[in-house]
Design an enzyme around this catalytic site. Structure first.
Site, mmCIF file in Angstrom:
data_model
loop_
_atom_site.group_PDB
_atom_site.id
_atom_site.type_symbol
_atom_site.label_atom_id
_atom_site.label_comp_id
_atom_site.label_asym_id
_atom_site.label_seq_id
_atom_site.Cartn_x
_atom_site.Cartn_y
_atom_site.Cartn_z
ATOM 1 N N ASN A 171 8.926 -6.898 4.338
ATOM 2 C CA ASN A 171 8.817 -5.698 3.512
ATOM 3 C C ASN A 171 9.991 -4.779 3.833
ATOM 4 O O ASN A 171 10.492 -4.762 4.947
ATOM 5 C CB ASN A 171 7.478 -5.006 3.812
ATOM 6 N N GLY A 172 10.422 -4.016 2.825
ATOM 7 C CA GLY A 172 11.458 -3.016 3.049
ATOM 8 C C GLY A 172 12.724 -3.285 2.253
ATOM 9 O O GLY A 172 13.407 -4.281 2.485
ATOM 10 N N GLY A 173 13.021 -2.430 1.269
ATOM 11 C CA GLY A 173 14.287 -2.488 0.562
ATOM 12 C C GLY A 173 14.464 -3.633 -0.411
ATOM 13 O O GLY A 173 15.576 -3.874 -0.878
ATOM 14 N N PRO A 180 0.852 -1.192 0.000
ATOM 15 C CA PRO A 180 0.000 0.000 0.000
ATOM 16 C C PRO A 180 0.885 1.239 0.000
ATOM 17 O O PRO A 180 1.771 1.371 0.842
ATOM 18 C CB PRO A 180 -0.787 -0.122 1.317
ATOM 19 N N MET A 181 0.642 2.146 -0.952
ATOM 20 C CA MET A 181 1.481 3.349 -1.063
ATOM 21 C C MET A 181 0.594 4.561 -1.296
ATOM 22 O O MET A 181 -0.085 4.659 -2.317
ATOM 23 C CB MET A 181 2.489 3.193 -2.206
ATOM 24 N N CYS A 223 2.784 3.404 9.392
ATOM 25 C CA CYS A 223 3.007 4.748 8.845
ATOM 26 C C CYS A 223 3.510 5.690 9.939
ATOM 27 O O CYS A 223 2.885 5.796 10.996
ATOM 28 C CB CYS A 223 1.718 5.287 8.234
ATOM 29 N N ARG A 235 8.201 0.618 -3.517
ATOM 30 C CA ARG A 235 8.793 1.619 -4.405
ATOM 31 C C ARG A 235 9.446 0.998 -5.643
ATOM 32 O O ARG A 235 9.373 1.563 -6.730
ATOM 33 C CB ARG A 235 9.831 2.437 -3.635
ATOM 34 N N GLN A 278 -6.375 -1.450 2.823
ATOM 35 C CA GLN A 278 -5.685 -1.093 4.054
ATOM 36 C C GLN A 278 -6.422 0.042 4.755
ATOM 37 O O GLN A 278 -6.734 1.068 4.146
ATOM 38 C CB GLN A 278 -4.240 -0.666 3.809
#
Length: 333
Positions: free
Chosen positions: A207-209, A13-14, A96, A230, A66
């Site tokens: 999640n992350g990177g 979710p972004m 967040c 991203r 979300q």
């Protein structure tokens, strides 16, 4: 009837990015990945334009909504809306770090309130039959990273939650911007892997990177799923290999040309409904990333799609730039 979810590969979710047009575009690249909406607050759904926040295209399944909030009753009401609207999952945002959401007791600040989060999850689960999941950080501020995360996860799991999406960074609620919180705190994949090892009964998604299919496959040796954000927005063609390499589906990889054919068909339908072309084309800017001409492809769309009377000709003009490549040596990255 809900879609059975296989969360081996999920799209994050972004905010301001993963809207319905973005997700419809991604679906041209992968049929298997689970897609997540932008975060929607309970207040926006209860008091705002529900259709605006909840509408999606049938092609987007499997799809999760979300939610942002901390009031159990409001979250239960919104979870029921999501189920009635046809979503396959509801996810609670506890990751967040922005000041705006903190002030409303939304997001990462909730990691300091595990009992409240457990109450929220219980209320949501009692309201719906679809899965209720959570996305959070490994910790916040001075919380002891691993022990604090385990206490949070164990408390929420005791309320019946089985799926935890863990952003493998701490969130610093004071001193770092949301953008910095996605980049500055170091990635700690080992803590997420340890969480899975010590809690095999839970579904743990990392999640992350994460920036490649290869990295995803490596991580999947230790956890149940990966979530990318991203990277797939900036380089969406990465998704073209997900069904084959992550899910083992036997089919050929879709070409960029096939993706654009599908996208033009989608955009044609949307323009006929009154949707402005730039609302859609902004999501395809990275499709040709790394290829000769990608910069000019992006430039044509960026400069022309925002004009008041812009239409499908913008997409065709951008593709013409690519088609001219064999004859135009300057069109290189």
């Amino acid at each position: 009837m809900t879609t059975k979810l296989n969360r081996r590969f999920t799209a994050a979710p972004m905010m301001e990015w993963s809207d319905t047009h973005c997700r419809s575009f991604w679906r041209l690249l992968t049929k298997e990945a689970v897609l997540y909406s932008e975060m929607v607050t309970t207040g926006a759904l209860i008091h705002g334009d529900r259709k605006r926040f909840l509408d999606f295209n049938a092609s987007e399944h499997p799809l999760a909504l979300q939610l942002g909030g901390s009031d159990p009753k409001a979250l239960a009401e919104c979870a029921k809306m999501a189920e009635d609207w046809g979503y396959d999952e509801v996810n609670l945002n506890c990751g967040c770090p922005s000041d705006r959401v903190q002030n409303n007791m939304i997001g990462a600040c909730l990691m300091a309130e595990p009992a409240l989060v457990a109450e929220c999850m219980s209320a949501m689960q009692n309201a719906v039959k679809i899965p209720v999941t959570i996305k959070h950080r490994i910790g916040i501020d001075d919380m002891e990273d691993y022990e604090g995360m385990v206490n949070f996860v164990s408390t929420v799991a005791s309320a019946g939650c089985k799926t935890f999406i863990v952003h493998a960074r701490k969130a610093w609620l004071k001193g770092l911007s949301p953008k910095e919180n996605r980049e500055v705190p170091p990635l700690q994949y080992d803590k997420v892997v340890r969480l899975k090892q010590e809690h095999p009964e839970l579904e743990i998604i990392i999640n992350g990177g994460i920036t490649s299919i290869e990295q995803s496959l490596k991580l999947l040796e230790d956890v149940d799923g990966v979530m990318l954000g991203r990277e797939i927005y900036q380089n969406p063609y990465l998704l073209a290999e997900v069904d084959q390499r992550i899910y083992g589906v036997e089919k050929s990889v879709v070409s960029r040309e096939e993706v654009m054919e599908g996208f033009i068909a989608y955009a044609t339908e949307q323009v006929a409904k009154g949707v402005r072309i730039n609302y859609m084309t902004r999501h395809i800017l990275g499709l040709y990333q790394g290829l000769p001409g990608s910069r000019k492809f992006r430039r044509v769309i960026s400069e022309q799609a925002y004009k008041p009377n812009a239409g499908l000709e913008v997409i065709k003009a951008a593709l013409d730039v690519l088609n001219e490549l064999p004859f135009t040596s300057e069109l290189t990255n």
